[in-house]
Design a protein around this motif. Structure first.
Motif, PDB file in Angstrom:
ATOM      1  N   HIS A  53       0.852  -1.192   0.000  1.00  0.00           N
ATOM      2  CA  HIS A  53       0.000   0.000   0.000  1.00  0.00           C
ATOM      3  C   HIS A  53       0.882   1.234   0.000  1.00  0.00           C
ATOM      4  N   PHE A  54       0.734   2.052  -1.040  1.00  0.00           N
ATOM      5  CA  PHE A  54       1.450   3.318  -1.144  1.00  0.00           C
ATOM      6  C   PHE A  54       0.477   4.444  -0.803  1.00  0.00           C
ATOM      7  N   GLU A  55       0.835   5.253   0.181  1.00  0.00           N
ATOM      8  CA  GLU A  55      -0.021   6.389   0.537  1.00  0.00           C
ATOM      9  C   GLU A  55       0.017   7.457  -0.550  1.00  0.00           C
ATOM     10  N   ALA A  56       1.149   7.614  -1.216  1.00  0.00           N
ATOM     11  CA  ALA A  56       1.254   8.482  -2.391  1.00  0.00           C
ATOM     12  C   ALA A  56       2.651   8.354  -2.970  1.00  0.00           C
ATOM     13  N   SER A 107     -11.365  10.191 -12.083  1.00  0.00           N
ATOM     14  CA  SER A 107     -10.532   9.108 -11.557  1.00  0.00           C
ATOM     15  C   SER A 107      -9.907   9.515 -10.223  1.00  0.00           C
ATOM     16  N   GLN A 108      -9.371  10.736 -10.161  1.00  0.00           N
ATOM     17  CA  GLN A 108      -8.772  11.192  -8.907  1.00  0.00           C
ATOM     18  C   GLN A 108      -9.822  11.391  -7.827  1.00  0.00           C
ATOM     19  N   ALA A 109     -10.990  11.908  -8.199  1.00  0.00           N
ATOM     20  CA  ALA A 109     -12.062  12.073  -7.220  1.00  0.00           C
ATOM     21  C   ALA A 109     -12.474  10.730  -6.649  1.00  0.00           C
ATOM     22  N   THR A 110     -12.540   9.718  -7.490  1.00  0.00           N
ATOM     23  CA  THR A 110     -12.923   8.380  -7.033  1.00  0.00           C
ATOM     24  C   THR A 110     -11.918   7.837  -6.035  1.00  0.00           C
ATOM     25  N   GLU A 111     -10.628   7.964  -6.350  1.00  0.00           N
ATOM     26  CA  GLU A 111      -9.595   7.495  -5.415  1.00  0.00           C
ATOM     27  C   GLU A 111      -9.622   8.288  -4.116  1.00  0.00           C
ATOM     28  N   MET A 112      -9.761   9.594  -4.211  1.00  0.00           N
ATOM     29  CA  MET A 112      -9.776  10.464  -3.033  1.00  0.00           C
ATOM     30  C   MET A 112     -10.955  10.126  -2.131  1.00  0.00           C
ATOM     31  N   TYR A 156      -0.953  12.161  -5.644  1.00  0.00           N
ATOM     32  CA  TYR A 156      -1.298  12.421  -4.257  1.00  0.00           C
ATOM     33  C   TYR A 156      -2.390  11.502  -3.730  1.00  0.00           C
ATOM     34  N   THR A 157      -2.787  10.501  -4.498  1.00  0.00           N
ATOM     35  CA  THR A 157      -3.809   9.567  -4.042  1.00  0.00           C
ATOM     36  C   THR A 157      -3.170   8.212  -3.744  1.00  0.00           C
ATOM     37  N   ALA A 158      -3.772   7.502  -2.796  1.00  0.00           N
ATOM     38  CA  ALA A 158      -3.236   6.209  -2.363  1.00  0.00           C
ATOM     39  C   ALA A 158      -3.610   5.106  -3.349  1.00  0.00           C
ATOM     40  N   PHE A 159      -2.781   4.071  -3.389  1.00  0.00           N
ATOM     41  CA  PHE A 159      -3.091   2.891  -4.206  1.00  0.00           C
ATOM     42  C   PHE A 159      -2.377   1.693  -3.607  1.00  0.00           C
ATOM     43  N   GLU A 160      -2.871   0.511  -3.942  1.00  0.00           N
ATOM     44  CA  GLU A 160      -2.190  -0.709  -3.482  1.00  0.00           C
ATOM     45  C   GLU A 160      -2.193  -1.755  -4.574  1.00  0.00           C
ATOM     46  N   ILE A 161      -1.214  -2.649  -4.472  1.00  0.00           N
ATOM     47  CA  ILE A 161      -0.985  -3.665  -5.498  1.00  0.00           C
ATOM     48  C   ILE A 161      -0.792  -5.009  -4.817  1.00  0.00           C
ATOM     49  N   ASP A 162      -1.442  -6.019  -5.350  1.00  0.00           N
ATOM     50  CA  ASP A 162      -1.322  -7.384  -4.830  1.00  0.00           C
ATOM     51  C   ASP A 162      -0.038  -8.014  -5.376  1.00  0.00           C
ATOM     52  N   LEU A 163       0.850  -8.406  -4.472  1.00  0.00           N
ATOM     53  CA  LEU A 163       2.138  -8.997  -4.856  1.00  0.00           C
ATOM     54  C   LEU A 163       2.152 -10.518  -4.760  1.00  0.00           C
ATOM     55  N   SER A 164       1.056 -11.118  -4.326  1.00  0.00           N
ATOM     56  CA  SER A 164       1.050 -12.526  -3.909  1.00  0.00           C
ATOM     57  C   SER A 164       1.583 -13.475  -4.966  1.00  0.00           C
ATOM     58  N   ALA A 165       1.274 -13.217  -6.232  1.00  0.00           N
ATOM     59  CA  ALA A 165       1.597 -14.188  -7.285  1.00  0.00           C
ATOM     60  C   ALA A 165       3.090 -14.390  -7.468  1.00  0.00           C
ATOM     61  N   ASN A 166       3.896 -13.395  -7.113  1.00  0.00           N
ATOM     62  CA  ASN A 166       5.335 -13.495  -7.384  1.00  0.00           C
ATOM     63  C   ASN A 166       6.201 -13.444  -6.132  1.00  0.00           C
ATOM     64  N   GLN A 226       3.271   0.507   3.269  1.00  0.00           N
ATOM     65  CA  GLN A 226       3.008  -0.619   4.160  1.00  0.00           C
ATOM     66  C   GLN A 226       2.827  -1.894   3.345  1.00  0.00           C
ATOM     67  N   LEU A 227       3.277  -2.984   3.932  1.00  0.00           N
ATOM     68  CA  LEU A 227       2.947  -4.308   3.419  1.00  0.00           C
ATOM     69  C   LEU A 227       1.802  -4.849   4.269  1.00  0.00           C
ATOM     70  N   ILE A 228       0.722  -5.279   3.616  1.00  0.00           N
ATOM     71  CA  ILE A 228      -0.460  -5.767   4.322  1.00  0.00           C
ATOM     72  C   ILE A 228      -0.596  -7.265   4.040  1.00  0.00           C
ATOM     73  N   VAL A 229      -0.552  -8.059   5.099  1.00  0.00           N
ATOM     74  CA  VAL A 229      -0.590  -9.512   4.983  1.00  0.00           C
ATOM     75  C   VAL A 229      -1.876 -10.015   5.629  1.00  0.00           C
ATOM     76  N   THR A 230      -2.708 -10.730   4.851  1.00  0.00           N
ATOM     77  CA  THR A 230      -3.997 -11.218   5.328  1.00  0.00           C
ATOM     78  C   THR A 230      -4.238 -12.626   4.809  1.00  0.00           C
ATOM     79  N   GLY A 231      -5.390 -13.173   5.161  1.00  0.00           N
ATOM     80  CA  GLY A 231      -5.849 -14.372   4.492  1.00  0.00           C
ATOM     81  C   GLY A 231      -6.283 -14.048   3.075  1.00  0.00           C
ATOM     82  N   GLN A 232      -6.641 -15.087   2.317  1.00  0.00           N
ATOM     83  CA  GLN A 232      -7.044 -14.860   0.929  1.00  0.00           C
ATOM     84  C   GLN A 232      -8.336 -14.053   0.844  1.00  0.00           C
ATOM     85  N   THR A 233      -9.258 -14.304   1.752  1.00  0.00           N
ATOM     86  CA  THR A 233     -10.462 -13.482   1.818  1.00  0.00           C
ATOM     87  C   THR A 233     -10.113 -12.263   2.657  1.00  0.00           C
TER      88      THR A 233
END
Length: 650
Positions: A80-83, A370-375, A105-115, A156-163
């Motif tokens: 998770h990148f805050e910006a 798009s930015q309004a949606t993320e914000m 300036y908007t946050a986003f996150e990416i799933d790294l699990s596959a690699n 941040q790295l966020i570690v959870t179950g699959q659900t």
């Protein structure tokens, strides 16, 4: 996989960074392209405060190595990148993982699990580019703040179950009863899942001051990717207000077949803010507010990569100035907004659409939406945010701009119908009735009559605005002095602040004033300084957070209370007379208190009874006649910020 719930790994220390002016690196293999050796940096980080890179716009590379334990196998692992300013491409172990474009300036996150490699070291690589772009908002180099490149907010790295829980949207509603009765509240929550549920349940707890006040367990339908909670009613509730910022928390625990998959907690508050005719109402009270705009990213040591202590230092200055409302030209981070939630500052958060293109087209509309949606997705739970801003200082007299703002407002309403939506204009003084700010819920006016806008008749302009919009409140979103373009120094800044504020106070249609600005600020458009010190001299603080004389004037003007008398009437008793302002600012005061202190004796404290605008109140406070040190009288807000302070004559 272990019964993990949620683990959060803060990725602050140990990043490696190097610039890539030739833009040679590809596929995350930047070590092999012959660049200089990387340096170790702490995130948040920007290269534009580093020696030699102050004016660098281009590509920069970051790398982070961390060990992933074997027992995380089967988990969902997200970063998770805050910006990141601005364009970002992310690789994990040399494999492309995702990207984020045109929004710095908007946050986003990416799933790294596959690699992910379990039980081994993993390498995360981020390519960042802060070059000017006509595809982004803000566009090109047309904006008035620093374009610092880098990973400018926490990771941040966020570690959870699959659900797992992807997003939680909280929509609290206040339900007012008859006069004299406490308000009730309704909680509506929508949870988005990272993947479809199988046999999921969610445990919900709602807390106030760490005490659980509501609890239930619900079943999520199989295959669902969203789930709603709509039937929670709490009575009574304590309302969020800038003087008494009461917060609640919802905690969600997600389980599959009894195993905890994820857990998260979100703070929220109950408050109502609405436009009624030409008035602004907060929790069913008409208010007229005083504020100031702070331009973040201006500390030359940290730039846009501000740490928590940088943010708090400036936010405390804003509260010290007695200001309760502000606006930000671009989206802010969660740490800043959390502080405003806890300490009571009303915020308009804006899409960074600044001046260009002056007449926006559908490409701009797509970027803005798009930015309004993320914000809004990320920040809608913050009670401090009272309004969303659609842009600043376009060609507001253009029918193209006016229709654009109407269209954008309708789309933002679909995302969040509970807040005010505005466009900030610097052209309403030309032909008020046709200006694009009329598309918003409030008229927001950057008023530089006497400087940027020439020597117009202030009263004539105001009267025409009121005539064209008799049922809309006016918010002065900016007024002040910009040096060195306009001369006169801080003395003239104080004069403008005093003179214009007195003019606005004469018209009940003005609901709020936001002085510009709290601070001198770093900006690529700066007329003063060079490199990381390039700035506009527009503030009551310098870029090192040192006060100028105009800061005291701002604090005095913004106080809701006036001290009309403080004198010893008889031995050991101080007579204090307070007046609650009834122009700007104007709002009821509850829970305030006064202290009399000296260096050699303990402070004496006394509550100030509730006061309505226009009320005058006298207090008799017992004080020591034996103190040999100077005694100081201070009036405080309920949350501990001082309103006014005066040394007492011995």
């Amino acid at each position: 996989m272990i019964n993990i719930g949620r683990q959060v790994v803060r990725m602050n220390e140990g990043w490696r960074f190097q610039p890539d002016a030739a833009n040679l690196g590809e596929q995350g293999e930047w070590q092999a392209i012959g660049l200089p050796s990387p340096i170790t940096v702490t995130v948040p980080h920007t290269w534009n405060v580093q020696e030699g890179l102050e004016d660098y716009r281009g590509a920069g590379w970051y790398e982070y190595t961390l060990s992933i334990p074997e027992d995380w196998r089967g988990c969902r692992i997200r970063i998770h990148f805050e910006a990141v300013y601005r364009d970002a491409v992310i690789w994990i172990n040399g494999q492309h993982a995702g990207s984020h474009w045109n929004s710095g300036y908007t946050a986003f996150e990416i799933d790294l699990s596959a690699n992910i490699k379990y039980g081994a070291e993993n390498r995360i690589t981020v390519k960042v580019n802060n070059s000017n772009s006509d595809q982004a908002l803000p566009i090109g180099n047309s904006f008035d703040w620093a374009d610092d490149g880098g990973i400018i907010r926490p990771v941040q790295l966020i570690v959870t179950g699959q659900t797992a829980i992807k997003q939680v949207k909280i929509s609290p509603e206040v339900q007012f009863g008859q006069a004299g009765h406490q308000a009730a509240g309704k909680v509506i929550a929508e949870m988005q899942l990272c993947g479809p549920s199988v046999t999921a349940t969610v445990e919900i707890g709602i807390f106030k001051d760490e005490v659980r006040i509501w609890h239930d367990v619900r079943t999520i339908p199989p295959g669902a990717v969203t789930w709603q909670l709509t039937d929670v009613k709490l009575s009574p509730v304590e309302l969020w207000h800038f003087d008494q910022p009461h917060l609640y928390q919802i905690q969600l625990t997600l389980r599959e077949e009894g195993q905890v998959e994820d857990h998260t907690a979100v703070n929220f508050g109950f408050r109502e803010i609405a436009v009624k005719g030409h008035e602004l109402w907060l929790n069913r009270e008409p208010v007229r507010l005083m504020g100031v705009e702070w331009m973040p990213g201006s500390n030359p040591v940290s730039g846009m990569a501000e740490k928590q202590e940088d943010l708090v230092a400036m936010l405390e200055r804003l509260k010290e100035a007695n200001c309760v409302i502000t606006r930000f030209h671009w989206q802010q981070g969660s740490e800043l907004l959390d502080w405003c939630d806890r300490n009571g500052i009303l915020v308009q958060e804006e899409i960074p659409h600044w001046q260009q293109p002056a007449e926006p087209d559908q490409h701009t509309f797509a970027l803005a939406l798009s930015q309004a949606t993320e914000m809004i997705t990320d920040h809608s739970h913050h009670p401090c945010i009272f309004a969303w801003g659609m842009g600043n200082e376009l060609n507001g007299q253009s029918e193209i701009t006016r229709q654009y703002m109407k269209q954008l407002k309708q789309e933002i309403l679909r995302l969040d119908a509970s807040r005010i939506i505005n466009y900030v204009s610097n052209t309403i003084h030309f032909q008020p009735g046709s200006d694009a700010t009329g598309a918003g819920d409030l008229l927001m006016w950057n008023d530089y009559i006497g400087t940027w806008h020439g020597d117009l008749d202030e009263h004539e302009v105001i009267k025409q605005i009121i005539a064209d919009y008799p049922d809309k409140p006016i918010v002065v979103a900016e007024y002040g002095l910009c040096e060195p373009v306009y001369e006169g120094g801080d003395a003239r800044r104080t004069e403008i602040l005093r003179q214009k504020t007195e003019i606005y106070r004469q018209y009940p249609q003005f609901a709020a004033l936001i002085f510009f600005s709290l601070n001198d600020y770093r900006t690529q458009m700066g007329e003063d300084g060079e490199g990381k010190l390039k700035q506009r001299v527009h503030g009551s603080l310098d870029i090192h957070n040192r006060v100028k004389p105009s800061f005291a004037a701002l604090r005095e003007i913004s106080s809701p209370l006036l001290l009309t008398e403080a004198s010893v009437r008889c031995e050991g008793e101080l007579e204090v007379t307070l007046k609650c302002r009834n122009d700007i600012p104007s709002y009821a005061v509850h829970g305030y208190y006064v202290t009399v202190s000296s260096a050699d004796e303990a402070a004496v404290s006394q509550a100030v009874p509730a006061m309505q605008p226009g009320d005058i109140l006298s207090l008799s406070i017992p004080v020591s006649a034996n103190s040999v040190q100077q005694q100081v009288l201070t009036v405080y807000r309920p949350n501990g910020f001082s309103v006014l302070k005066q040394e007492l004559n011995k």
